[in-house]
Design an enzyme around this catalytic site. Structure first.
Site, PDB file in Angstrom:
ATOM      1  N   SER A  27       1.772 -29.184 101.901  1.00 38.09           N
ATOM      2  CA  SER A  27       2.002 -28.790 100.398  1.00 38.09           C
ATOM      3  C   SER A  27       1.780 -29.568  99.589  1.00 38.09           C
ATOM      4  CB  SER A  27       3.627 -28.469 100.516  1.00 38.09           C
ATOM      5  OG  SER A  27       4.671 -29.492 100.903  1.00 38.09           O
ATOM      6  N   LYS A  51     -16.673 -31.424 119.841  1.00 41.03           N
ATOM      7  CA  LYS A  51     -17.953 -31.501 120.747  1.00 41.03           C
ATOM      8  C   LYS A  51     -18.025 -30.725 121.968  1.00 41.03           C
ATOM      9  CE  LYS A  51     -20.735 -33.880 117.842  1.00 41.03           C
ATOM     10  NZ  LYS A  51     -22.375 -33.647 117.390  1.00 41.03           N
ATOM     11  N   SER A  76     -24.002 -41.809 121.404  1.00 38.24           N
ATOM     12  CA  SER A  76     -23.010 -42.898 121.669  1.00 38.24           C
ATOM     13  C   SER A  76     -21.624 -42.393 121.141  1.00 38.24           C
ATOM     14  CB  SER A  76     -23.211 -44.185 121.001  1.00 38.24           C
ATOM     15  OG  SER A  76     -23.671 -43.553 119.590  1.00 38.24           O
ATOM     16  N   ASP A 170     -11.285 -17.983 101.680  1.00 40.07           N
ATOM     17  CA  ASP A 170     -12.471 -17.234 100.772  1.00 40.07           C
ATOM     18  C   ASP A 170     -13.696 -18.492 100.851  1.00 40.07           C
ATOM     19  OD1 ASP A 170     -10.903 -15.688  98.862  1.00 40.07           O
ATOM     20  OD2 ASP A 170      -9.618 -17.348  98.499  1.00 40.07           O
ATOM     21  N   GLY A 180     -25.123 -29.106 113.842  1.00 37.42           N
ATOM     22  CA  GLY A 180     -24.685 -28.194 115.119  1.00 37.42           C
ATOM     23  C   GLY A 180     -23.419 -27.442 114.538  1.00 37.42           C
ATOM     24  N   GLU A 202     -21.189 -34.252 102.540  1.00 43.86           N
ATOM     25  CA  GLU A 202     -21.946 -35.049 103.296  1.00 43.86           C
ATOM     26  C   GLU A 202     -21.814 -36.314 102.692  1.00 43.86           C
ATOM     27  OE1 GLU A 202     -26.340 -34.702 102.776  1.00 43.86           O
ATOM     28  OE2 GLU A 202     -26.508 -35.086 105.006  1.00 43.86           O
TER      29      GLU A 202
END
Lengths: 316, 316
Positions: A27, A51, A76, A170, A180, A202
């Protein structure tokens, strides 16, 4: 072309081997964001990251003869653990090519699943040569961390679960590294909840995807420097195409913004996540006017951290 | 004498104000322990700790006239936040006496709930004088962190939930500081699942409860030095009596054992907990032959940590 049916079948196949991870809300973060956030906690997933979905789906796509020869990859990070875990679970061998300068905590994690680690010089050419050698010698199946439809299809199962748990989202937000998860998520939303929009976050210090997204060609990051070490990889033609078709936008965030979001998740949600995880939250908070009042799903991608790094992340 | 009915009524009263926290399990910790462990995650509780249960129950026991005069306590820890939160939620004032050397992160947390902080010299006499002054001036109700039946009754609701979620537990483990949680848990087990045994873990560097448990008198710790800073308080006559009647044993653990258990919870369970939390896990692992194959409930008491401390806890 990955279909709706592919994703549904992948989900059915991998279900016995993965956790159905919980969705958490908080909250005070909602108040701060001015929106309703739903966090899909893949840090609680098997091997501590999403993954395993792609790695397990790719492994389960093999014939018994292929599987018997083993699995191979270069990584790695969490994909290495995913392939090592998949091999152990399915009773075959895993060959993991890792740069010789990999932190011992990552090497140990892969060794812990019984995989064979092959060290190489820390550069792209050495990595590919070492991988090719292993594949030639063993006949093991190479499973790329993201440039592989079987992997992308597996990653798409995560948003499928999120959509089923939280109706009426939304927006869906993920981080982007090699793409991926983002491409799988974009396809999952396209097939299972097409009214939602997909965004990605990013790091400024690994800003290849945003450039590729704008130009339509696979671009390199102008510079690489970020604590979000799961996002250092570059899109492939395959992931870029899906992302260009199905993702609405990509936002950049600074290292300070990543650290502030990381602190928020640790202090408020009381969960351990990797810095890569919080890049979407940082991006959402940075652009919160755009997302006001929205119902937003965020995939928290993993929780595999070297605890020694805490000293650097939380020093202030 | 706290009754079964008292605990049931308390649970009904506080339910609208607290979270029903999840119970987590972890297969690799189970393997390590040779037992089935069920972690009741009060780090995900409102205010980040179980203390809201007792604080809220005590506050809801007051008449409207009493409540209107406000709540008072002395604490620099989670009980302070519990009382501040209860006051805010119930629309009254909170007066919190804290030592002048309290870390600003703790003062800020209490201020964040709108409570008034009264600083005093960091010693017992100054604390009691300051508290008495506030109570005299305001008429506020003093709610002791643990030497209070209303608080103990509230803490008992945690194990009540755990027992309902996980049937057939053989053992329940909690940490022990002042004994509020341990005595509440012991009573909860006595009333709701009397076939289970209750154990506690205590740091070697705050080993008062084990001495008091053995001698039958309230004893002081021989020395005080532990990262489990929620467990520095000493039992009261009230909590000791309940503990002597209903607890099977108390185990001591070293600082190294606490840090190892802390690392385990962060790395394997991917959750943020306070060092005090993991003292029962450390005690169980240290004595695992005794608990082999058992079904064990462990209360993870809270997750309010100063992230700067990570550097010290996880430096190796």
């Amino acid at each position: 072309m990955i279909t709706r049916d592919d994703i549904e079948k992948a989900h059915g196949k991998i279900k016995p081997f993965i956790h159905h991870t919980p969705v958490l809300t908080n909250s005070s973060i909602n108040e701060m964001a001015g929106a309703e956030l739903y966090f899909k906690c893949e840090n609680f997933q098997k091997i501590g990251a999403f993954k395993i979905r792609g790695g397990m789906n790719a492994s389960l796509s093999l014939t018994p003869e292929q599987l018997a020869k083993g699995l191979a990859t270069h990584s790695s990070g969490n994909h290495a653990q995913a392939i090592a875990f998949a091999a152990k679970t399915l009773g075959t061998k895993a060959y993991i090519v890792m740069p010789s300068n990999s932190p011992s905590v990552k090497v140990n994690a892969v060794n812990g699943y019984g995989a064979e680690v092959i060290f190489c010089e820390p550069n792209q050419a050495a990595r590919e040569t070492a991988l090719q050698k292993v594949v030639d010698e063993t006949g093991a199946e190479f499973i790329h961390p993201y440039d592989d439809d079987r992997v992308i299809t597996g990653q798409a199962t995560c948003v499928k679960e999120l959509i089923a748990t939280v109706p009426g989202l939304d927006i869906i937000f993920t981080p982007v590294g090699g793409g991926g998860l983002l491409s799988g998520t974009a396809l999952g939303v396209h097939y299972f909840h097409p009214t939602a929009k997909v965004f990605a976050g990013e790091p400024e210090g690994a800003a290849d995807a945003i450039l590729s997204f704008r130009s339509g060609r696979v671009e390199k990051a102008p510079y690489v420097n970020t604590i979000a070490d799961g996002l250092l990889t570059t899109l492939s033609e395959r992931t870029l195409l899906i992302i260009r078709n199905h993702v609405t936008d990509i936002f950049l965030v600074s290292e300070e913004e990543i650290k502030a979001a990381l602190r928020l998740v640790y202090e408020r949600m009381k969960i351990v996540v990797e810095p890569s995880c919080v890049v979407p939250l940082a991006a959402m908070l940075k652009n919160k006017e755009q997302f006001k009042g929205k119902k937003i799903g965020i995939i928290l991608t993993g929780g595999n951290v070297d605890l020694k790094k805490f000293a650097e992340w939380f020093k202030d």
